[in-house]
Design an enzyme around this catalytic site. Structure first.
Site, PDB file in Angstrom:
ATOM      1  N   TYR A  84       0.820  -1.212   0.000  1.00  0.00           N
ATOM      2  CA  TYR A  84       0.000   0.000   0.000  1.00  0.00           C
ATOM      3  C   TYR A  84       0.857   1.266   0.000  1.00  0.00           C
ATOM      4  O   TYR A  84       0.338   2.374  -0.128  1.00  0.00           O
ATOM      5  CB  TYR A  84      -0.949   0.018   1.203  1.00  0.00           C
ATOM      6  CG  TYR A  84      -1.999  -1.088   1.176  1.00  0.00           C
ATOM      7  CD1 TYR A  84      -2.231  -1.821   0.014  1.00  0.00           C
ATOM      8  CD2 TYR A  84      -2.752  -1.387   2.291  1.00  0.00           C
ATOM      9  CE1 TYR A  84      -3.171  -2.831  -0.017  1.00  0.00           C
ATOM     10  CE2 TYR A  84      -3.705  -2.402   2.265  1.00  0.00           C
ATOM     11  CZ  TYR A  84      -3.907  -3.121   1.107  1.00  0.00           C
ATOM     12  OH  TYR A  84      -4.842  -4.122   1.072  1.00  0.00           O
ATOM     13  N   LYS A 124       4.078 -15.141   1.674  1.00  0.00           N
ATOM     14  CA  LYS A 124       4.098 -15.999   0.487  1.00  0.00           C
ATOM     15  C   LYS A 124       5.558 -16.206   0.074  1.00  0.00           C
ATOM     16  O   LYS A 124       5.978 -15.787  -1.015  1.00  0.00           O
ATOM     17  CB  LYS A 124       3.286 -15.358  -0.646  1.00  0.00           C
ATOM     18  CG  LYS A 124       1.793 -15.320  -0.394  1.00  0.00           C
ATOM     19  CD  LYS A 124       1.102 -16.641  -0.679  1.00  0.00           C
ATOM     20  CE  LYS A 124       1.054 -16.923  -2.158  1.00  0.00           C
ATOM     21  NZ  LYS A 124       0.489 -18.271  -2.433  1.00  0.00           N
ATOM     22  N   ASP A 176      -2.085 -17.934   1.800  1.00  0.00           N
ATOM     23  CA  ASP A 176      -3.296 -18.525   1.225  1.00  0.00           C
ATOM     24  C   ASP A 176      -3.733 -19.752   2.026  1.00  0.00           C
ATOM     25  O   ASP A 176      -4.917 -19.942   2.317  1.00  0.00           O
ATOM     26  CB  ASP A 176      -3.106 -18.859  -0.266  1.00  0.00           C
ATOM     27  CG  ASP A 176      -1.829 -19.624  -0.562  1.00  0.00           C
ATOM     28  OD1 ASP A 176      -0.964 -19.723   0.323  1.00  0.00           O
ATOM     29  OD2 ASP A 176      -1.698 -20.142  -1.686  1.00  0.00           O
ATOM     30  N   ASP A 220      -4.708  -7.203   5.789  1.00  0.00           N
ATOM     31  CA  ASP A 220      -5.980  -6.562   5.482  1.00  0.00           C
ATOM     32  C   ASP A 220      -7.040  -7.638   5.233  1.00  0.00           C
ATOM     33  O   ASP A 220      -8.149  -7.606   5.790  1.00  0.00           O
ATOM     34  CB  ASP A 220      -5.782  -5.692   4.224  1.00  0.00           C
ATOM     35  CG  ASP A 220      -6.866  -4.667   4.041  1.00  0.00           C
ATOM     36  OD1 ASP A 220      -7.800  -4.628   4.857  1.00  0.00           O
ATOM     37  OD2 ASP A 220      -6.789  -3.900   3.069  1.00  0.00           O
ATOM     38  N   ASP A 272      -9.960  -9.132   8.220  1.00  0.00           N
ATOM     39  CA  ASP A 272     -11.394  -9.022   7.946  1.00  0.00           C
ATOM     40  C   ASP A 272     -12.049 -10.410   7.940  1.00  0.00           C
ATOM     41  O   ASP A 272     -13.166 -10.576   8.436  1.00  0.00           O
ATOM     42  CB  ASP A 272     -11.654  -8.332   6.606  1.00  0.00           C
ATOM     43  CG  ASP A 272     -11.684  -6.812   6.741  1.00  0.00           C
ATOM     44  OD1 ASP A 272     -11.320  -6.320   7.835  1.00  0.00           O
ATOM     45  OD2 ASP A 272     -12.053  -6.126   5.788  1.00  0.00           O
TER      46      ASP A 272
END
Ligand code: NAD
Length: 368
Positions: free
Chosen positions: A142, A192, A225, A249, A253
């Site tokens: 970001y 990852k 993942d 993020d 959530d």
């Protein structure tokens, strides 16, 4: 000794309403527990724009830098949707996070037993769930450069850059290990590393920090993942999850929704220690300003009250009072006292925001 200082920024919409209920708790602590705060209040978001033409006045920013903790309600609303990007209400919140350098975002996902039916997962998978996600908040995809939309060979190309320095990983890893020591001493770090160099560095640095200073904490690594799958398959296997800005993020959530309503979710964002040893800190509910119910006395104040409980624990060294407050909220829910967001379709009458706040005070009184 001076009282600890707290800056309250109610913001917009239901931010104002839920903060009024936190005020009741602050007053209660002063009167009944002799725990007093120097509380100041200021404007942020649309409320600040209306008065100052900016979503965060410089004086407010300076005050936020000087207090022991900041508690924010929510910002935004349809009235401000068409403002220029530079003065949108959310810019006020982003400025606070950036200038206070709040790199460690704590997102608890805790399922109160009374609300286990609200989860999209089976009750037995979430009942008693208590996870803490530590998300890096000030770097990564970001913020990394280069970024933008460019033209290459007459075609547009969108670019964002996942960039982490070892110092950025080091400090947030320490934050997660410290958190684990306060809890069940277990960290699962997610990245990852199989496909991203930044992930390889992340795994290396987390492993090094662990070996050097936190070998008492159990550390595991998971690809993000796979972590997402495990979060919805068997969430109770986790205690502290450490992850970067982008994956955090998504994962925070996801984890939050395992527990039911937005009206129940607190958060904290912590920075480096100040001269008094406490971290710079901003506490806020996860929800927004809820324009659809704002001004109707319908909001659930629990997320903001629980954010203040986090402030008691992480900024004010008042873990016992934080436990008391969290237990009061849980006990009320167990008695079926609920705001509209927590009512089942066959449920009884919802209480208002102010009634919920009053019920919390009654429950706190009962603990004395
Ligand atoms: P929202 O979180 O405000 O509301 C989503 C839904 O959840 C709404 O139906 C709302 O009524 C409900 N809800 C949220 N909090 C609740 C509570 N405490 N009690 C009962 N119900 C609650 O998200 P949104 O509608 O997408 O955004 C509204 C505004 O808030 C937008 O301007 C957005 O930019 C802003 N926003 C701000 C923040 C923040 O201040 N941190 C976060 C998210 C959204």
């Amino acid at each position: 000794m001076n009282n600890p200082s707290l800056l309250i920024l109610p913001g917009d919409g239901i931010g104002q309403e839920v903060m009024a209920e936190v005020r009741k708790v602050i007053d209660w602590l002063g009167q009944k527990r002799d725990l007093k705060f120097d509380v100041s209040e200021d404007l942020v978001g649309g409320a600040a724009y209306d008065v100052h033409g900016t979503p965060l006045h410089d004086d407010t920013m300076a005050r936020a830098q000087s207090v022991d903790a900041v508690l924010l309600g929510a910002v935004g609303g349809p009235k401000y949707d068409n403002l220029d990007f530079s003065v949108k209400p959310e810019r006020g919140l982003l400025r606070l996070r950036k200038e206070m350098d709040l790199f460690s975002n704590l997102r608890p996902a805790q399922c109160f037993d009374a609300l286990a039916d609200f989860s999209s997962l089976k009750k037995e998978l979430v009942s008693g769930l208590d996870i803490m996600i530590v998300r890096e908040l000030t770097s990564g995809s970001y913020f990394g450069e280069p970024r933008g939309i460019f033209i290459e060979d007459n075609k547009r190309v969108g670019i964002n850059t996942q960039r982490y320095t070892e110092d950025e990983i080091d400090r947030v890893a320490r934050s997660a290990f410290e958190m684990a020591r306060r809890r069940n001493n277990k960290v699962c770090s997610m990245e990852k590393a199989n496909v991203m160099e930044s992930g390889i560095l992340w795994r290396d640095v987390v492993t090094e920090v662990h070996a050097a200073d936190y070998s008492d904490v159990e550390l595991s690594h998971m690809y993000a993942d796979a972590g997402a799958m495990q979060l919805v398959r068997a969430p109770k296997q986790f205690d502290v999850i450490l992850t970067d800005n982008l994956f955090g993020d998504l994962l925070s959530d996801t984890a939050a929704m395992l527990t039911g309503s937005l009206g129940m979710l607190p958060s904290a964002s912590l920075g480096s220690p100040m001269a008094n040893g406490r971290p710079k800190a901003l506490y806020e509910p996860v929800h927004g300003s809820a324009p659809d119910i704002a001004g109707q006395n319908k909001a659930n104040p629990s997320a903001c009250v629980l954010s203040f409980a986090m402030a008691l624990r992480y900024s004010f060294d008042q873990g016992a009072e934080a436990d008391r407050l969290e237990a009061a909220v849980e006990s009320i829910l167990g008695k079926g006292i609920r705001t509209g967001d927590l009512m089942q379709s066959d449920g009884g009458k919802a209480v208002s925001c102010t009634e919920m706040g009053d019920a919390i005070i009654l429950e706190l009184n009962a603990t004395l």
